[in-house]
Write a protein that holds these residues in place. Structure first.
Motif, PDB file in Angstrom:
ATOM      1  N   LEU A   3       1.182   6.611  -6.940  1.00 52.64           N
ATOM      2  CA  LEU A   3       0.089   7.550  -7.239  1.00 52.64           C
ATOM      3  C   LEU A   3       0.532   9.001  -7.080  1.00 52.64           C
ATOM      4  CD1 LEU A   3      -2.946   5.724  -5.606  1.00 52.64           C
ATOM      5  CD2 LEU A   3      -2.376   5.906  -8.034  1.00 52.64           C
ATOM      6  N   ILE A   4       1.365   9.274  -6.092  1.00 53.78           N
ATOM      7  CA  ILE A   4       1.899  10.626  -5.919  1.00 53.78           C
ATOM      8  C   ILE A   4       2.781  11.001  -7.102  1.00 53.78           C
ATOM      9  CG2 ILE A   4       3.438  12.050  -4.511  1.00 53.78           C
ATOM     10  CD1 ILE A   4       2.383  10.508  -2.068  1.00 53.78           C
ATOM     11  N   ALA A   5       3.564  10.038  -7.598  1.00 57.76           N
ATOM     12  CA  ALA A   5       4.426  10.302  -8.756  1.00 57.76           C
ATOM     13  C   ALA A   5       3.597  10.582 -10.000  1.00 57.76           C
ATOM     14  CB  ALA A   5       5.363   9.130  -9.000  1.00 57.76           C
ATOM     15  N   VAL A   7       3.762   4.669 -12.564  1.00 56.18           N
ATOM     16  CA  VAL A   7       2.917   3.558 -13.020  1.00 56.18           C
ATOM     17  C   VAL A   7       3.565   2.228 -12.665  1.00 56.18           C
ATOM     18  CG1 VAL A   7       2.015   2.412 -15.084  1.00 56.18           C
ATOM     19  CG2 VAL A   7       1.825   4.880 -14.860  1.00 56.18           C
ATOM     20  N   VAL A   8       4.862   2.113 -12.917  1.00 53.63           N
ATOM     21  CA  VAL A   8       5.578   0.881 -12.596  1.00 53.63           C
ATOM     22  C   VAL A   8       5.565   0.644 -11.088  1.00 53.63           C
ATOM     23  CG1 VAL A   8       7.857  -0.212 -12.633  1.00 53.63           C
ATOM     24  CG2 VAL A   8       7.013   0.980 -14.653  1.00 53.63           C
ATOM     25  N   LEU A  48       0.828  -1.211   0.000  1.00 51.57           N
ATOM     26  CA  LEU A  48       0.000   0.000   0.000  1.00 51.57           C
ATOM     27  C   LEU A  48       0.861   1.260   0.000  1.00 51.57           C
ATOM     28  CD1 LEU A  48      -2.861  -1.022   2.436  1.00 51.57           C
ATOM     29  CD2 LEU A  48      -2.965  -0.816  -0.047  1.00 51.57           C
ATOM     30  N   ALA A  49       1.979   1.226   0.704  1.00 50.82           N
ATOM     31  CA  ALA A  49       2.888   2.373   0.710  1.00 50.82           C
ATOM     32  C   ALA A  49       3.515   2.578  -0.667  1.00 50.82           C
ATOM     33  CB  ALA A  49       3.968   2.180   1.765  1.00 50.82           C
ATOM     34  N   VAL A  50       3.892   1.486  -1.332  1.00 51.08           N
ATOM     35  CA  VAL A  50       4.477   1.589  -2.665  1.00 51.08           C
ATOM     36  C   VAL A  50       3.440   2.102  -3.664  1.00 51.08           C
ATOM     37  CG1 VAL A  50       5.495   0.228  -4.543  1.00 51.08           C
ATOM     38  CG2 VAL A  50       6.235  -0.146  -2.204  1.00 51.08           C
ATOM     39  N   ILE A  51       2.199   1.647  -3.536  1.00 48.01           N
ATOM     40  CA  ILE A  51       1.120   2.153  -4.394  1.00 48.01           C
ATOM     41  C   ILE A  51       0.928   3.642  -4.167  1.00 48.01           C
ATOM     42  CG2 ILE A  51      -1.376   2.065  -4.795  1.00 48.01           C
ATOM     43  CD1 ILE A  51      -1.220  -0.945  -4.232  1.00 48.01           C
ATOM     44  N   GLY A 110       3.475  -2.306  -6.361  1.00 50.93           N
ATOM     45  CA  GLY A 110       2.758  -2.289  -5.091  1.00 50.93           C
ATOM     46  C   GLY A 110       1.598  -3.269  -5.079  1.00 50.93           C
ATOM     47  N   VAL A 111       0.907  -3.383  -6.212  1.00 56.90           N
ATOM     48  CA  VAL A 111      -0.184  -4.359  -6.310  1.00 56.90           C
ATOM     49  C   VAL A 111       0.364  -5.777  -6.207  1.00 56.90           C
ATOM     50  CG1 VAL A 111      -1.925  -5.300  -7.895  1.00 56.90           C
ATOM     51  CG2 VAL A 111      -1.709  -2.836  -7.608  1.00 56.90           C
ATOM     52  N   VAL A 112       1.484  -6.033  -6.859  1.00 53.76           N
ATOM     53  CA  VAL A 112       2.095  -7.367  -6.795  1.00 53.76           C
ATOM     54  C   VAL A 112       2.533  -7.693  -5.365  1.00 53.76           C
ATOM     55  CG1 VAL A 112       4.095  -8.726  -7.547  1.00 53.76           C
ATOM     56  CG2 VAL A 112       2.797  -7.385  -9.211  1.00 53.76           C
ATOM     57  N   ILE A 113       3.128  -6.734  -4.691  1.00 49.82           N
ATOM     58  CA  ILE A 113       3.574  -6.951  -3.307  1.00 49.82           C
ATOM     59  C   ILE A 113       2.366  -7.212  -2.398  1.00 49.82           C
ATOM     60  CG2 ILE A 113       4.640  -5.848  -1.302  1.00 49.82           C
ATOM     61  CD1 ILE A 113       6.481  -4.391  -3.295  1.00 49.82           C
TER      62      ILE A 113
END
Length: 66
Positions: free
Chosen positions: A17-19, A50-51, A10-13, A56-59
């Motif tokens: 999104l901020i990027a 996007v990457v 969730l943190a990586v997502i 983040g979804v995969v994690i």
């Protein structure tokens, strides 16, 4: 089911999104970079967002499975 991979995902997502939403943020600049960023650099930051969101979804999915 472990909570840490889900929170990490969730943190990586969130960073992704901020990027995407604000690629000119101070988070995505170098420390000594005071110049205005070009369109190529901004699009590269959006692509990285996007990457990052996909990773983040995969994690998060990995955390839900194991």
């Amino acid at each position: 089911m472990s909570v840490f991979p889900i929170l990490l995902g969730l943190a990586v997502i969130a960073v992704g999104l901020i990027a995407n939403k604000n690629p000119e943020s101070w988070l995505f600049r170098r420390i000594d970079d005071d110049f205005e960023r070009s369109d190529v650099q901004l699009s590269y930051t959006r692509y990285g967002g996007v990457v990052c969101s996909m990773m983040g979804v995969v994690i998060s999915m990995f955390g839900m499975l194991f």
